[in-house]
Motif scaffolding. Structure first.
Motif, short mmCIF file in Angstrom:
data_model
loop_
_atom_site.label_atom_id
_atom_site.label_comp_id
_atom_site.label_asym_id
_atom_site.label_seq_id
_atom_site.Cartn_x
_atom_site.Cartn_y
_atom_site.Cartn_z
N ASN A 81 -3.81 1.23 -5.93
CA ASN A 81 -3.98 1.17 -4.47
C ASN A 81 -2.68 1.43 -3.72
OD1 ASN A 81 -6.75 0.52 -4.56
ND2 ASN A 81 -6.26 -1.63 -4.96
N GLU A 88 0.75 3.93 -2.81
CA GLU A 88 1.34 5.26 -2.77
C GLU A 88 2.86 5.14 -2.76
OE1 GLU A 88 1.46 9.24 0.14
OE2 GLU A 88 0.05 7.60 0.55
N ASN A 110 4.96 10.74 -10.28
CA ASN A 110 3.62 10.39 -9.82
C ASN A 110 3.72 9.61 -8.51
OD1 ASN A 110 0.89 9.81 -9.63
ND2 ASN A 110 0.96 8.14 -11.12
N ARG A 111 2.92 9.97 -7.54
CA ARG A 111 3.00 9.33 -6.22
C ARG A 111 1.90 8.32 -5.96
NH1 ARG A 111 6.65 11.71 -2.91
NH2 ARG A 111 8.05 13.09 -4.08
N HIS A 112 0.96 8.16 -6.88
CA HIS A 112 -0.17 7.25 -6.63
C HIS A 112 -0.33 6.30 -7.81
CE1 HIS A 112 -1.53 9.36 -3.02
NE2 HIS A 112 -1.21 10.47 -3.65
N TYR A 113 -0.41 5.00 -7.48
CA TYR A 113 -0.52 3.95 -8.48
C TYR A 113 -1.59 2.97 -8.02
CZ TYR A 113 3.92 5.92 -9.98
OH TYR A 113 4.90 6.79 -10.40
N ARG A 123 0.83 -1.21 0.00
CA ARG A 123 0.00 0.00 0.00
C ARG A 123 0.86 1.26 0.00
NH1 ARG A 123 -4.95 -0.55 2.21
NH2 ARG A 123 -5.25 1.58 1.41
N LEU A 124 2.10 1.12 0.45
CA LEU A 124 3.04 2.24 0.46
C LEU A 124 4.44 1.69 0.25
CD1 LEU A 124 3.63 5.28 1.08
CD2 LEU A 124 3.88 4.62 3.48
#
Length: 237
Positions: free
Chosen positions: A66, A68, A61-64, A34-35
């Motif tokens: 589900n 981060e 980009n920091r979000h993929y 998740r991170l």
């Protein structure tokens, strides 16, 4: 055990790792993280990137789906006064920083010298994690370090690559058991990290699981169980 994050890994930009940023991200998604955090070696490590690399994270980009992404660095402890190889200006641009002993950057000192260095580093407001503190090449006073980590809200790392049969770090597993028992005693939190240098190792904490079971370590002192727990912990420093 819930294990949702891995915050210590390297891409080809570190000079001695073998996967790209995109490959590491894809591996993290497939692993179900998740991170995840990318922590290239700071400039004193031979072969790594220039400090300017750490100034342009805004393009990433920091979000993929589900997962981060955070961008940090594994900075090098350079002397027994706890000086680091990254300027405060650059440290302030990172999402977080890990500080570690590495032999290309600092020769192992005696127990007192190494402990003094880490105690200074633990006071640094930019340092959130101490990388592989159980490396026996750098003997330390674990009681003093665990107490200081608790006081300064710094996470002590369990580094999966340290415990494998091919690791070049000595006595790490035995030292980690000592450290973990002290963390239980004083309520200090730890973080599980892969220290992946190739995409196939992202999120790999298998050796750590065995160690935690061996010492019956409480899950509430492991920040990997919750993204929010990790993020909240970063804000405590």
């Amino acid at each position: 055990m819930n294990d949702f994050l891995d915050m210590h890994m390297h891409t080809i930009m570190s000079g001695h790792a073998y996967s790209t940023l995109s490959e590491m991200i894809t591996a993290g998604e497939k692993k179900g993280l998740r991170l995840m955090g990318i922590t290239e070696h700071a400039p004193a490590m031979p072969g790594t990137c220039h400090e300017i690399y750490f100034h342009n994270f805004k393009v990433i980009n920091r979000h993929y789906h589900n997962m981060e992404l955070m961008m940090g660095s594994e900075v090098n402890i350079m002397d027994h006064a706890g000086n680091l190889d990254m300027t405060e200006t650059t440290l302030a641009k990172l999402d977080y920083a890990i500080a570690s002993f590495h032999e290309p950057c600092i020769s192992p000192g005696n127990k007192k010298e190494n402990t003094t260095a880490l105690l200074h580093v633990l006071e640094n407001p930019y340092i959130k994690i101490i990388g592989h503190p159980d490396n026996g090449a750098y003997p330390i006073d674990f009681t003093a370090i665990v107490k200081s980590a608790k006081k300064n809200n710094v996470l002590l790392e369990l580094n999966n690559s340290s415990y494998g049969p091919k690791s070049g770090r000595i006595h790490s597993r035995e030292n980690a058991a000592v450290m973990l028992n002290l963390c239980k005693k004083y309520g200090a939190c730890v973080i599980m990290d892969s220290d992946a240098h190739i995409h196939t190792d992202v999120g790999n904490h298998d050796y750590i699981y065995d160690l935690l079971q061996q010492v019956d370590f409480p899950e509430e002192l492991i920040v990997n169980s919750s993204i929010n727990k990790f993020k909240d912990y970063l804000q405590l420093k």
